[in-house]
Design an enzyme around this catalytic site. Sequence first.
Site, PDB file in Angstrom:
ATOM      1  N   ALA A  27     -50.550 -11.957 -53.952  1.00 54.35           N
ATOM      2  CA  ALA A  27     -51.605 -11.840 -54.964  1.00 54.35           C
ATOM      3  C   ALA A  27     -52.933 -11.658 -54.252  1.00 54.35           C
ATOM      4  O   ALA A  27     -53.293 -12.450 -53.387  1.00 54.35           O
ATOM      5  CB  ALA A  27     -51.628 -13.087 -55.845  1.00 54.35           C
ATOM      6  N   CYS A  28     -53.644 -10.602 -54.614  1.00 54.81           N
ATOM      7  CA  CYS A  28     -54.864 -10.266 -53.889  1.00 54.81           C
ATOM      8  C   CYS A  28     -55.945  -9.793 -54.844  1.00 54.81           C
ATOM      9  O   CYS A  28     -55.775  -9.834 -56.057  1.00 54.81           O
ATOM     10  CB  CYS A  28     -54.552  -9.195 -52.852  1.00 54.81           C
ATOM     11  SG  CYS A  28     -53.860  -7.717 -53.596  1.00 54.81           S
TER      12      CYS A  28
END
Length: 105
Positions: A7-8
């Site tokens: 997750a970025c």
Amino acid sequence: MKRIVLACAAGMSTSMVVTRMEKEAAARGLAFHIYAIPEQNLQEELQNYGHEVVAVLLGPQVRFKLEANKKLTDSYQLPIAVIDSVAYGTLNGAKVLDQALALIH
């Protein structure tokens, strides 16, 4: 299939890390679906696929959201960590995969 979620912030550089992680996993004979999503979509992702996710890694650019996301992943009994910034910056898929595997075992 077991999932490793990265997750970025936007997913651009993280997608390159994912590609390297996939190559490394294949070379080791490991079967994981490894992919990147925007951090703000993590809750929805876990609602849909939480039963398949085995680890969540946060991109270094969203490390400040670790505590909030830890509450979320704890409710699914999933490990979460921030990707090592040097491994991320050098696109070291092997090292990031090792980090994910260490969370699982």
